[in-house]
Write a protein that holds these residues in place. Structure first.
Motif, PDB file in Angstrom:
ATOM      1  N   ARG A 196       2.927   6.986  -6.070  1.00 59.50           N
ATOM      2  CA  ARG A 196       2.730   5.716  -5.389  1.00 59.50           C
ATOM      3  C   ARG A 196       1.855   4.783  -6.236  1.00 59.50           C
ATOM      4  O   ARG A 196       2.138   3.598  -6.363  1.00 59.50           O
ATOM      5  CB  ARG A 196       2.093   5.951  -4.022  1.00 59.50           C
ATOM      6  N   SER A 242       3.850   3.567  -9.149  1.00 56.12           N
ATOM      7  CA  SER A 242       4.824   2.576  -8.695  1.00 56.12           C
ATOM      8  C   SER A 242       4.173   1.217  -8.498  1.00 56.12           C
ATOM      9  O   SER A 242       4.703   0.190  -8.951  1.00 56.12           O
ATOM     10  CB  SER A 242       5.470   3.044  -7.389  1.00 56.12           C
ATOM     11  N   THR A 253       3.300  -0.296 -11.871  1.00 61.62           N
ATOM     12  CA  THR A 253       4.509  -0.765 -12.547  1.00 61.62           C
ATOM     13  C   THR A 253       4.995  -2.080 -11.955  1.00 61.62           C
ATOM     14  O   THR A 253       5.327  -3.034 -12.687  1.00 61.62           O
ATOM     15  CB  THR A 253       5.627   0.291 -12.444  1.00 61.62           C
ATOM     16  N   THR A 288      10.994   3.406 -10.302  1.00 60.91           N
ATOM     17  CA  THR A 288       9.679   3.890  -9.859  1.00 60.91           C
ATOM     18  C   THR A 288       9.433   3.622  -8.382  1.00 60.91           C
ATOM     19  O   THR A 288       8.697   4.366  -7.728  1.00 60.91           O
ATOM     20  CB  THR A 288       8.543   3.244 -10.682  1.00 60.91           C
ATOM     21  N   ALA A 289      10.054   2.559  -7.828  1.00 58.46           N
ATOM     22  CA  ALA A 289       9.850   2.232  -6.410  1.00 58.46           C
ATOM     23  C   ALA A 289      10.941   2.814  -5.522  1.00 58.46           C
ATOM     24  O   ALA A 289      10.940   2.569  -4.310  1.00 58.46           O
ATOM     25  CB  ALA A 289       9.796   0.719  -6.228  1.00 58.46           C
ATOM     26  N   ALA A 302       9.766  -4.089  -3.403  1.00 57.34           N
ATOM     27  CA  ALA A 302       9.406  -4.068  -4.823  1.00 57.34           C
ATOM     28  C   ALA A 302      10.373  -4.905  -5.651  1.00 57.34           C
ATOM     29  O   ALA A 302       9.970  -5.653  -6.550  1.00 57.34           O
ATOM     30  CB  ALA A 302       9.398  -2.628  -5.334  1.00 57.34           C
TER      31      ALA A 302
END
Length: 323
Positions: free
Chosen positions: A5, A8, A11, A126-127, A133
């Motif tokens: 998390r 994410s 990023t 990543t999300a 996102a």
């Protein structure tokens, strides 16, 4: 889970800020050149830039999907943008010929293309393809363009380039330390036939074309003062951000139904009041994270290609609105 998390969020934040800066840098370079050459030259400059920046993204997106260490794509983008800034300085200082001048939009377009598919891929992976996102990442470019158009100058250009280099270095350090690029797309078997996939992508691309056309219809009738350009960029950014959150909480179907009704009403009455056109511009941008999310769903593990296809679909809509 907590580590993922945190990675994410880091990023998303870094990619979103970089998106604002990259788009701002590109338009800043173009406008600095525009102030030194004739209108005829400018058509070729902006056309070359947009073709390379948008229409090459399906190809660079395929490359992003194949790369295991995707931070190299970010570094390649930063290198191209850095050379483009240096080329801009040389072209303007020495008023080089048309051939020399065209080097700048070529470098900017390719650097922009590499950055967008890299960022779109990283955020989606990543999300976990979270629409909030996706909306955050795609939104900031609009405001970056507005800032570059209104405040373009040599000090701003070099400041933005330096900031891009610093943030990119920070990202690469984080990537090498935490292995962000090693995070792969969520395991998902392709449940759709090839016919369904390509028909769905075609529909989504048509929606993107229509959205860009409608967005330009709303903004095209507005004055191009500095404050209005900033307001248009801000509303476009906020609309894309809000779209991801609205779809997450209301559901895609209800959110799209609400947005479509609002956009249609604003289209009908846009000439009555400026605020109606501005509301319509905000609403139509709310759909952006939804189309990107759906493209990623029908193209699992091909987030770069999905992003590139939708980005390429923007250009026909803009051209239609311009014509």
């Amino acid at each position: 889970m907590e580590r993922l998390r945190t990675l994410s969020l880091a990023t998303i934040l870094l990619c979103s800020v970089l998106h604002l800066l990259v788009d701002g840098l590109c338009v800043c370079c173009l406008y600095l050149i525009a102030s030194s050459f004739s209108a005829l030259h400018l058509v070729g400059i902006f056309l070359t830039y947009n073709i390379l920046a948008f229409l090459t993204q399906p190809l660079t997106g395929l490359w992003a999907d194949c790369m295991k260490r995707r931070h190299w794509m970010l570094l390649a983008s930063v290198l191209l943008l850095t050379v483009a800034v240096l080329a801009t300085s040389i072209v303007v200082s020495f008023r080089l010929s048309t051939v020399g001048m065209m080097v700048v939009p070529i470098l900017l377009g390719m650097g922009n293309s590499l950055f967008h598919v890299w960022g779109g891929k990283q955020v989606a992976v990543t999300a976990g393809n979270d629409m909030r996102a996706l909306g955050a990442f795609v939104s900031t470019g609009a405001f970056g363009l507005a800032l570059g158009i209104v405040f373009f100058s040599w000090p701003l250009l070099y400041t933005v380039l330096l900031t891009i280099c610093v943030l990119s270095t920070a990202y690469v350090h984080l990537d090498l330390k935490a292995g962000i690029s090693a995070i792969n797309s969520q395991e998902a078997e392709c449940r759709f036939s090839k016919l369904f996939i390509w028909m769905s992508l075609l529909v989504l691309m048509l929606v993107v074309m229509l959205r860009s056309f409608v967005g330009e219809t709303f903004s095209g009738e507005m004055s191009r003062t500095g404050s209005m350009v900033l307001l248009i960029g801000l509303l476009s950014m906020l609309g894309k951000m809000a779209g991801g959150w609205l779809a997450h909480h209301l559901g895609i179907v209800r959110m799209l139904a609400l947005v479509i009704v609002l956009v249609l009403v604003c289209l009908v009455f846009r000439s009555q009041e400026m605020v109606i056109a501005l509301v319509g511009l905000f609403a139509v941008n709310c759909t952006m994270p939804v189309t990107l999310y759906l493209a990623n769903v029908v193209l699992p593990k091909r987030e770069g290609l999905a992003f590139g296809l939708l980005a390429a679909a923007l250009i026909p809509g803009y051209l239609l609105a311009f014509i």
